[in-house]
Design a protein around this motif. Structure first.
Motif, PDB file in Angstrom:
ATOM      1  N   SER A  71       0.832  -1.211   0.000  1.00  0.00           N
ATOM      2  CA  SER A  71       0.000   0.000   0.000  1.00  0.00           C
ATOM      3  C   SER A  71       0.865   1.259   0.000  1.00  0.00           C
ATOM      4  N   LEU A  72       1.953   1.246   0.743  1.00  0.00           N
ATOM      5  CA  LEU A  72       2.858   2.394   0.765  1.00  0.00           C
ATOM      6  C   LEU A  72       3.539   2.579  -0.595  1.00  0.00           C
ATOM      7  N   ILE A  73       3.902   1.474  -1.227  1.00  0.00           N
ATOM      8  CA  ILE A  73       4.489   1.557  -2.568  1.00  0.00           C
ATOM      9  C   ILE A  73       3.459   2.101  -3.554  1.00  0.00           C
ATOM     10  N   ALA A  74       2.193   1.682  -3.381  1.00  0.00           N
ATOM     11  CA  ALA A  74       1.129   2.189  -4.253  1.00  0.00           C
ATOM     12  C   ALA A  74       0.951   3.696  -4.071  1.00  0.00           C
ATOM     13  N   ILE A  75       1.101   4.180  -2.840  1.00  0.00           N
ATOM     14  CA  ILE A  75       1.035   5.627  -2.603  1.00  0.00           C
ATOM     15  C   ILE A  75       2.190   6.325  -3.317  1.00  0.00           C
ATOM     16  N   GLY A  76       3.366   5.713  -3.286  1.00  0.00           N
ATOM     17  CA  GLY A  76       4.501   6.262  -4.035  1.00  0.00           C
ATOM     18  C   GLY A  76       4.222   6.317  -5.524  1.00  0.00           C
ATOM     19  N   LEU A  77       3.573   5.290  -6.050  1.00  0.00           N
ATOM     20  CA  LEU A  77       3.208   5.281  -7.467  1.00  0.00           C
ATOM     21  C   LEU A  77       2.215   6.391  -7.777  1.00  0.00           C
ATOM     22  N   LEU A  78       1.234   6.582  -6.910  1.00  0.00           N
ATOM     23  CA  LEU A  78       0.249   7.652  -7.118  1.00  0.00           C
ATOM     24  C   LEU A  78       0.910   9.031  -7.066  1.00  0.00           C
ATOM     25  N   LEU A  79       1.872   9.212  -6.167  1.00  0.00           N
ATOM     26  CA  LEU A  79       2.601  10.479  -6.105  1.00  0.00           C
ATOM     27  C   LEU A  79       3.379  10.711  -7.391  1.00  0.00           C
ATOM     28  N   PHE A  80       3.964   9.655  -7.919  1.00  0.00           N
ATOM     29  CA  PHE A  80       4.680   9.729  -9.201  1.00  0.00           C
ATOM     30  C   PHE A  80       3.722  10.156 -10.311  1.00  0.00           C
ATOM     31  N   VAL A  81       2.536   9.568 -10.325  1.00  0.00           N
ATOM     32  CA  VAL A  81       1.542   9.889 -11.357  1.00  0.00           C
ATOM     33  C   VAL A  81       1.046  11.327 -11.213  1.00  0.00           C
ATOM     34  N   ILE A  82       0.750  11.746  -9.976  1.00  0.00           N
ATOM     35  CA  ILE A  82       0.269  13.108  -9.747  1.00  0.00           C
ATOM     36  C   ILE A  82       1.311  14.131 -10.180  1.00  0.00           C
ATOM     37  N   THR A  83       2.574  13.873  -9.857  1.00  0.00           N
ATOM     38  CA  THR A  83       3.644  14.785 -10.267  1.00  0.00           C
ATOM     39  C   THR A  83       3.748  14.860 -11.779  1.00  0.00           C
ATOM     40  N   GLY A  84       3.612  13.704 -12.437  1.00  0.00           N
ATOM     41  CA  GLY A  84       3.639  13.694 -13.897  1.00  0.00           C
ATOM     42  C   GLY A  84       2.481  14.468 -14.511  1.00  0.00           C
ATOM     43  N   ILE A  85       1.286  14.324 -13.915  1.00  0.00           N
ATOM     44  CA  ILE A  85       0.116  15.060 -14.411  1.00  0.00           C
ATOM     45  C   ILE A  85       0.306  16.561 -14.234  1.00  0.00           C
ATOM     46  N   VAL A  86       0.849  16.979 -13.088  1.00  0.00           N
ATOM     47  CA  VAL A  86       1.097  18.404 -12.846  1.00  0.00           C
ATOM     48  C   VAL A  86       2.079  18.958 -13.874  1.00  0.00           C
ATOM     49  N   ASN A  87       3.145  18.230 -14.144  1.00  0.00           N
ATOM     50  CA  ASN A  87       4.125  18.677 -15.135  1.00  0.00           C
ATOM     51  C   ASN A  87       3.511  18.756 -16.529  1.00  0.00           C
ATOM     52  N   TRP A  88       2.659  17.790 -16.858  1.00  0.00           N
ATOM     53  CA  TRP A  88       2.004  17.801 -18.169  1.00  0.00           C
ATOM     54  C   TRP A  88       1.063  18.997 -18.292  1.00  0.00           C
ATOM     55  N   ILE A  89       0.277  19.252 -17.243  1.00  0.00           N
ATOM     56  CA  ILE A  89      -0.622  20.411 -17.261  1.00  0.00           C
ATOM     57  C   ILE A  89       0.195  21.701 -17.401  1.00  0.00           C
ATOM     58  N   GLY A  90       1.312  21.755 -16.694  1.00  0.00           N
ATOM     59  CA  GLY A  90       2.171  22.933 -16.788  1.00  0.00           C
ATOM     60  C   GLY A  90       2.682  23.164 -18.193  1.00  0.00           C
ATOM     61  N   LYS A  91       3.081  22.091 -18.862  1.00  0.00           N
ATOM     62  CA  LYS A  91       3.563  22.227 -20.236  1.00  0.00           C
ATOM     63  C   LYS A  91       2.452  22.691 -21.169  1.00  0.00           C
ATOM     64  N   MET A  92       1.244  22.211 -20.942  1.00  0.00           N
ATOM     65  CA  MET A  92       0.121  22.646 -21.769  1.00  0.00           C
ATOM     66  C   MET A  92      -0.169  24.132 -21.555  1.00  0.00           C
ATOM     67  N   ILE A  93      -0.086  24.576 -20.304  1.00  0.00           N
ATOM     68  CA  ILE A  93      -0.315  25.993 -19.996  1.00  0.00           C
ATOM     69  C   ILE A  93       0.733  26.860 -20.672  1.00  0.00           C
ATOM     70  N   ILE A  94       1.987  26.419 -20.601  1.00  0.00           N
ATOM     71  CA  ILE A  94       3.082  27.193 -21.201  1.00  0.00           C
ATOM     72  C   ILE A  94       2.916  27.259 -22.727  1.00  0.00           C
ATOM     73  N   LYS A  95       2.488  26.137 -23.327  1.00  0.00           N
ATOM     74  CA  LYS A  95       2.264  26.149 -24.778  1.00  0.00           C
ATOM     75  C   LYS A  95       1.155  27.126 -25.160  1.00  0.00           C
ATOM     76  N   LYS A  96       0.108  27.194 -24.354  1.00  0.00           N
ATOM     77  CA  LYS A  96      -1.000  28.134 -24.636  1.00  0.00           C
ATOM     78  C   LYS A  96      -0.519  29.573 -24.544  1.00  0.00           C
ATOM     79  N   MET A  97       0.451  29.828 -23.632  1.00  0.00           N
ATOM     80  CA  MET A  97       0.937  31.183 -23.431  1.00  0.00           C
ATOM     81  C   MET A  97       1.880  31.644 -24.540  1.00  0.00           C
ATOM     82  N   ASN A  98       2.555  30.710 -25.151  1.00  0.00           N
ATOM     83  CA  ASN A  98       3.530  31.064 -26.199  1.00  0.00           C
ATOM     84  C   ASN A  98       2.850  31.396 -27.522  1.00  0.00           C
TER      85      ASN A  98
END
Length: 283
Positions: free
Chosen positions: A256-283
């Motif tokens: 379960s703790l490893i699964a939480i680590g996996l979810l944190l990895f996924v959430i961080t990846g989603i945040v970075n992806w959203i950030g890249k989309m925002i930056i592309k819209k701004m350019n």
């Protein structure tokens, strides 16, 4: 074999190595998480139960997901006005002056301080102050952890934003001044439009650091395994629950703790992806 070909081979090999490391990390997290997801299914993500009692074990990641997002977003909200104002001070209003150089050096030094030092400072200085002000009986909680996180990421975001602001061409600013623009108009009409994508990227990186912060949050958040009801209640983040319980965990709890680590990895990846989309819209 010429030097250009050797360089390409070296760079390609290093890129493949990085991809293999990332793939190995994902493989390990997914493999370790399978028993937890087999036992609880997708309910693991949305369940608020965390009961390690042998024979009736129930684990859910929701308290830690909520705790992580609350502390990180609150820290970012506190960080935004302070770091942006400081970056304008350094990069525009007092650019090139002695005070800007001294303050810039201090900001860079603060950005490199280990998180455990911030945690100790928060525990022995910030927590008693908040107790005196009435923010929680013991001074622990989401709000305390958020304040320390904000203090941690302010120098990081300020340094990045300052670098971007100083890169705005002087010709554009001088042209605006020659047309009679005020300093405020130059900032809002020239500097921010030209630097906004870089500034946003800096805040996304700062937010990413807040998401994965461990020791400072662990020392201050209260470490209770319940969904926090407000900013002033205790809780746990995904990183802090792993740090607290991983050493003694085994079996389903370890998975379960490893699964939480996996979810944190996924959430961080989603945040970075959203950030890249925002930056592309701004350019």
């Amino acid at each position: 074999m010429n030097s250009d070909k050797i360089t390409r081979i070296v760079l390609f090999s290093v890129s493949i190595l990085v991809l293999m490391l990332a793939a190995g990390m994902v493989y390990s997290l997914v493999g370790g998480s399978i028993p937890a997801f087999k036992a609880f299914g997708l309910r693991f993500i949305f369940s608020g139960e965390w009961d390690p009692t042998e024979g009736q074990e129930k684990y859910g990641a929701l308290p830690f997901i909520v705790g992580t997002l609350m502390t990180s977003f609150a820290a970012l909200i506190i960080c935004l006005p302070l770091s942006f104002s400081t970056s304008l001070f350094l990069g525009e209003y007092f650019r090139g002056t002695r005070i800007a150089r001294i303050l810039g050096l201090l900001v860079d030094l603060l950005a490199g301080i280990p998180s455990i030092v911030y945690g100790l400072w928060g525990f022995y200085v910030m927590r008693p102050m908040l107790i005196d002000l009435g923010f929680g009986g013991q001074g622990f909680g989401i709000f305390t952890a958020s304040l320390i996180l904000a203090i941690m990421i302010i120098p990081y975001a300020t340094s990045l934003s300052n670098e971007i602001i100083t890169m705005v061409p002087n010709d554009l600013k001088e042209a605006a001044y020659s047309l009679g623009a005020t300093r405020l108009e130059v900032i809002t009409s020239v500097i921010i439009p030209n630097a906004r994508s870089g500034i946003v990227a800096g805040y996304i990186l700062a937010f990413g650091r807040a998401l994965g912060e461990t020791m400072a949050v662990t020392m201050l958040i209260g470490n209770t395994n319940f969904v926090p009801s407000s900013l002033f209640s205790t809780g746990n983040s995904m990183a802090s629950v792993i740090a607290n319980q991983f050493g003694e965990a085994e079996g389903l709890k370890l998975s379960s703790l490893i699964a939480i680590g996996l979810l944190l990895f996924v959430i961080t990846g989603i945040v970075n992806w959203i950030g890249k989309m925002i930056i592309k819209k701004m350019n």
